[in-house]
Design a protein around this motif. Structure first.
Motif, PDB file in Angstrom:
ATOM      1  N   ILE A 207      -2.070 -39.234  -7.094  1.00 33.24           N
ATOM      2  CA  ILE A 207      -2.039 -39.938  -5.811  1.00 33.24           C
ATOM      3  C   ILE A 207      -0.623 -40.008  -5.257  1.00 33.24           C
ATOM      4  O   ILE A 207      -0.407 -39.869  -4.053  1.00 33.24           O
ATOM      5  N   VAL A 208       0.376 -40.210  -6.123  1.00 36.14           N
ATOM      6  CA  VAL A 208       1.765 -40.212  -5.645  1.00 36.14           C
ATOM      7  C   VAL A 208       2.107 -38.850  -5.040  1.00 36.14           C
ATOM      8  O   VAL A 208       2.751 -38.767  -3.979  1.00 36.14           O
ATOM      9  N   GLN A 209       1.683 -37.767  -5.687  1.00 34.92           N
ATOM     10  CA  GLN A 209       1.928 -36.430  -5.149  1.00 34.92           C
ATOM     11  C   GLN A 209       1.240 -36.240  -3.801  1.00 34.92           C
ATOM     12  O   GLN A 209       1.738 -35.518  -2.933  1.00 34.92           O
ATOM     13  N   ARG A 210       0.099 -36.905  -3.616  1.00 29.83           N
ATOM     14  CA  ARG A 210      -0.662 -36.746  -2.387  1.00 29.83           C
ATOM     15  C   ARG A 210      -0.099 -37.572  -1.235  1.00 29.83           C
ATOM     16  O   ARG A 210      -0.206 -37.171  -0.071  1.00 29.83           O
ATOM     17  N   VAL A 211       0.503 -38.719  -1.532  1.00 27.67           N
ATOM     18  CA  VAL A 211       0.882 -39.631  -0.449  1.00 27.67           C
ATOM     19  C   VAL A 211       2.381 -39.773  -0.240  1.00 27.67           C
ATOM     20  O   VAL A 211       2.797 -40.435   0.726  1.00 27.67           O
ATOM     21  N   TRP A 212       3.211 -39.168  -1.087  1.00 31.00           N
ATOM     22  CA  TRP A 212       4.648 -39.446  -1.001  1.00 31.00           C
ATOM     23  C   TRP A 212       5.214 -39.106   0.376  1.00 31.00           C
ATOM     24  O   TRP A 212       6.063 -39.825   0.914  1.00 31.00           O
ATOM     25  N   MET A 213       4.718 -37.997   0.968  1.00 33.84           N
ATOM     26  CA  MET A 213       5.231 -37.594   2.267  1.00 33.84           C
ATOM     27  C   MET A 213       4.885 -38.618   3.345  1.00 33.84           C
ATOM     28  O   MET A 213       5.699 -38.923   4.222  1.00 33.84           O
ATOM     29  N   TYR A 214       3.656 -39.183   3.260  1.00 27.52           N
ATOM     30  CA  TYR A 214       3.236 -40.172   4.252  1.00 27.52           C
ATOM     31  C   TYR A 214       4.018 -41.480   4.086  1.00 27.52           C
ATOM     32  O   TYR A 214       4.309 -42.166   5.072  1.00 27.52           O
ATOM     33  N   VAL A 215       4.357 -41.814   2.842  1.00 33.29           N
ATOM     34  CA  VAL A 215       5.173 -43.011   2.608  1.00 33.29           C
ATOM     35  C   VAL A 215       6.544 -42.833   3.231  1.00 33.29           C
ATOM     36  O   VAL A 215       7.041 -43.716   3.950  1.00 33.29           O
ATOM     37  N   LEU A 216       7.192 -41.691   2.974  1.00 33.13           N
ATOM     38  CA  LEU A 216       8.517 -41.441   3.541  1.00 33.13           C
ATOM     39  C   LEU A 216       8.458 -41.427   5.066  1.00 33.13           C
ATOM     40  O   LEU A 216       9.341 -41.979   5.736  1.00 33.13           O
ATOM     41  N   LEU A 217       7.417 -40.808   5.623  1.00 33.57           N
ATOM     42  CA  LEU A 217       7.275 -40.761   7.080  1.00 33.57           C
ATOM     43  C   LEU A 217       7.055 -42.158   7.640  1.00 33.57           C
ATOM     44  O   LEU A 217       7.669 -42.548   8.651  1.00 33.57           O
ATOM     45  N   GLY A 218       6.180 -42.928   6.996  1.00 36.65           N
ATOM     46  CA  GLY A 218       5.908 -44.286   7.470  1.00 36.65           C
ATOM     47  C   GLY A 218       7.135 -45.167   7.402  1.00 36.65           C
ATOM     48  O   GLY A 218       7.426 -45.919   8.354  1.00 36.65           O
ATOM     49  N   VAL A 219       7.873 -45.101   6.305  1.00 34.79           N
ATOM     50  CA  VAL A 219       9.091 -45.917   6.180  1.00 34.79           C
ATOM     51  C   VAL A 219      10.133 -45.458   7.187  1.00 34.79           C
ATOM     52  O   VAL A 219      10.852 -46.275   7.781  1.00 34.79           O
ATOM     53  N   GLY A 220      10.215 -44.141   7.412  1.00 37.62           N
ATOM     54  CA  GLY A 220      11.160 -43.631   8.398  1.00 37.62           C
ATOM     55  C   GLY A 220      10.848 -44.138   9.803  1.00 37.62           C
ATOM     56  O   GLY A 220      11.754 -44.556  10.540  1.00 37.62           O
ATOM     57  N   ILE A 221       9.568 -44.123  10.174  1.00 38.62           N
ATOM     58  CA  ILE A 221       9.174 -44.655  11.482  1.00 38.62           C
ATOM     59  C   ILE A 221       9.458 -46.153  11.550  1.00 38.62           C
ATOM     60  O   ILE A 221       9.929 -46.668  12.567  1.00 38.62           O
ATOM     61  N   GLY A 222       9.169 -46.854  10.442  1.00 39.07           N
ATOM     62  CA  GLY A 222       9.456 -48.285  10.404  1.00 39.07           C
ATOM     63  C   GLY A 222      10.928 -48.581  10.595  1.00 39.07           C
ATOM     64  O   GLY A 222      11.302 -49.503  11.332  1.00 39.07           O
ATOM     65  N   ALA A 223      11.792 -47.800   9.941  1.00 37.84           N
ATOM     66  CA  ALA A 223      13.238 -47.982  10.086  1.00 37.84           C
ATOM     67  C   ALA A 223      13.675 -47.703  11.519  1.00 37.84           C
ATOM     68  O   ALA A 223      14.546 -48.395  12.071  1.00 37.84           O
ATOM     69  N   LEU A 224      13.057 -46.697  12.138  1.00 38.41           N
ATOM     70  CA  LEU A 224      13.378 -46.366  13.530  1.00 38.41           C
ATOM     71  C   LEU A 224      12.990 -47.507  14.458  1.00 38.41           C
ATOM     72  O   LEU A 224      13.771 -47.926  15.331  1.00 38.41           O
ATOM     73  N   ILE A 225      11.788 -48.028  14.287  1.00 36.42           N
ATOM     74  CA  ILE A 225      11.327 -49.143  15.118  1.00 36.42           C
ATOM     75  C   ILE A 225      12.190 -50.377  14.885  1.00 36.42           C
ATOM     76  O   ILE A 225      12.568 -51.081  15.828  1.00 36.42           O
ATOM     77  N   HIS A 226      12.509 -50.624  13.607  1.00 33.24           N
ATOM     78  CA  HIS A 226      13.214 -51.848  13.218  1.00 33.24           C
ATOM     79  C   HIS A 226      14.612 -51.926  13.797  1.00 33.24           C
ATOM     80  O   HIS A 226      15.087 -53.006  14.181  1.00 33.24           O
ATOM     81  N   ASN A 227      15.307 -50.789  13.892  1.00 32.51           N
ATOM     82  CA  ASN A 227      16.730 -50.839  14.217  1.00 32.51           C
ATOM     83  C   ASN A 227      17.152 -50.045  15.445  1.00 32.51           C
ATOM     84  O   ASN A 227      18.289 -50.205  15.900  1.00 32.51           O
TER      85      ASN A 227
END
Length: 333
Positions: A207-227
């Motif tokens: 599952i980590v292999q399947r979702v790691w890219m979506y986690v990085l993308l989601g956190v990246g979008i969150g960081a963009l929105i946040h700051n």
């Protein structure tokens, strides 16, 4: 109570990790009050925190799931009727894989084995929308009251959504190949403790292999929105005072494909920017339960009228939940 709050902050919110990342970045000469420094802190802290929680939760849930192979689940559901059957299907959906596409093969097996549509759809709705991991992660990002309310309303949507689809009596809208290939009635495999632990470890890796890219993308979008995106811009589009915010957030979430691990960082950033809690949760639910890839996969199994009924019922249910959370957000925040 103080001890519980401390435990929650240290184990779920991982305040120690936040302070550690802050210390490292400041030692490197970064100003965390700047956009770049704040974004880096948000990104590094959230990525590490989510992967730690992800690994631990998947391991525990997969170990529990090893006691509920598809055949055992089917037999449990097949022995129930009415509301109890829908509730059992929704609850069993909480210990299945985390994304909507992963749940469809099980949905095919359950439908092919003769389970009523109301039961199989309650399972299909619950599986990606509500799971044990979402309860813990939501508590870590927000608080326990929001997490529990989200899970309870998600289960209500799964139970009522499945019951409504069953009441429409659309069994003829299932593609013929599904009912021609029922699941064989095999006894569940007797696993030893070491087998269950090995299975749980393999699930973590898979599952980590399947979702790691979506986690990085989601956190990246969150960081963009946040700051980087001004609060005024976000509020103008989906501010809590806008009547269209919930439908818009729901529609924006549908083309995306992620699970709760990828959407939580975005949700966290949006709430901090003043977006209504219900709007944010409607977005999360749309991404996890109505993602475009899962709808495409489901179309291979059901005919357009049934797909349209499923889409309409879940979309309206998500919007209703969004408006309810916005109206009573003061009870949770």
């Amino acid at each position: 109570m103080d001890f519980f709050e401390w435990l929650n902050d240290q184990l779920l919110r991982m305040e120690w990790l936040s302070q550690g990342v802050k210390a490292v970045l400041e030692a490197l000469g970064l100003d965390l009050s700047s956009r770049l420094g704040g974004s880096l802190h948000f990104f590094i802290y959230d990525v590490i925190k989510i992967f730690i929680l992800l690994s631990v939760l998947i391991f525990i849930i997969s170990w529990i799931q090893s006691y509920f192979p598809p055949e055992r689940t089917r037999r449990i559901l097949g022995g129930l009727q009415g509301f109890r059957a829908n509730l059992a299907a929704a609850l069993l959906g909480t210990i299945t894989p985390f994304c909507s596409c992963s749940s469809i093969p099980l949905f095919i097996g359950f439908t092919g084995s003769g389970l009523p549509l109301s039961i199989t759809f309650s399972f299909l709705i619950s599986s990606p929308l509500v799971d044990l991991a979402s309860l813990i992660l939501l508590a870590g990002i927000f608080n326990w009251s929001i997490a529990i309310a989200y899970v309870l309303l998600g289960l209500v949507l799964a139970v009522l959504g499945g019951a409504l689809i069953g009441a429409l009596r659309m069994e003829q809208q299932i593609e013929a190949f599904v009912t021609r290939h029922p699941v064989l009635d095999l006894p569940p495999e007797q696993l030893q403790l070491r087998d269950r632990l090995r299975y749980a470890a393999e699930q973590v890796q898979e599952i980590v292999q399947r979702v790691w890219m979506y986690v990085l993308l989601g956190v990246g979008i969150g960081a963009l929105i946040h700051n980087w995106i001004p609060e005024s811009v976000i509020n103008a589009l989906i501010g809590s005072d806008k009547l269209w915010s919930v439908p818009l957030a729901t529609l924006i979430g549908i083309p995306m494909y992620a699970d709760i691990f990828g959407t939580l960082p975005i949700a966290e950033a949006l709430v901090h920017k003043g977006v209504g809690l219900g709007t944010v949760l409607a977005f999360m639910m749309a991404v996890t339960a109505l993602s475009l890839p899962s709808l495409i996969m489901l179309r291979k199994v059901v005919k357009p009228p049934l797909l349209a009924a499923f889409f309409s019922i879940i979309t309206l249910g998500i919007m209703l939940i969004g408006y309810l959370f916005n109206a009573f957000a003061y009870l949770f925040l």
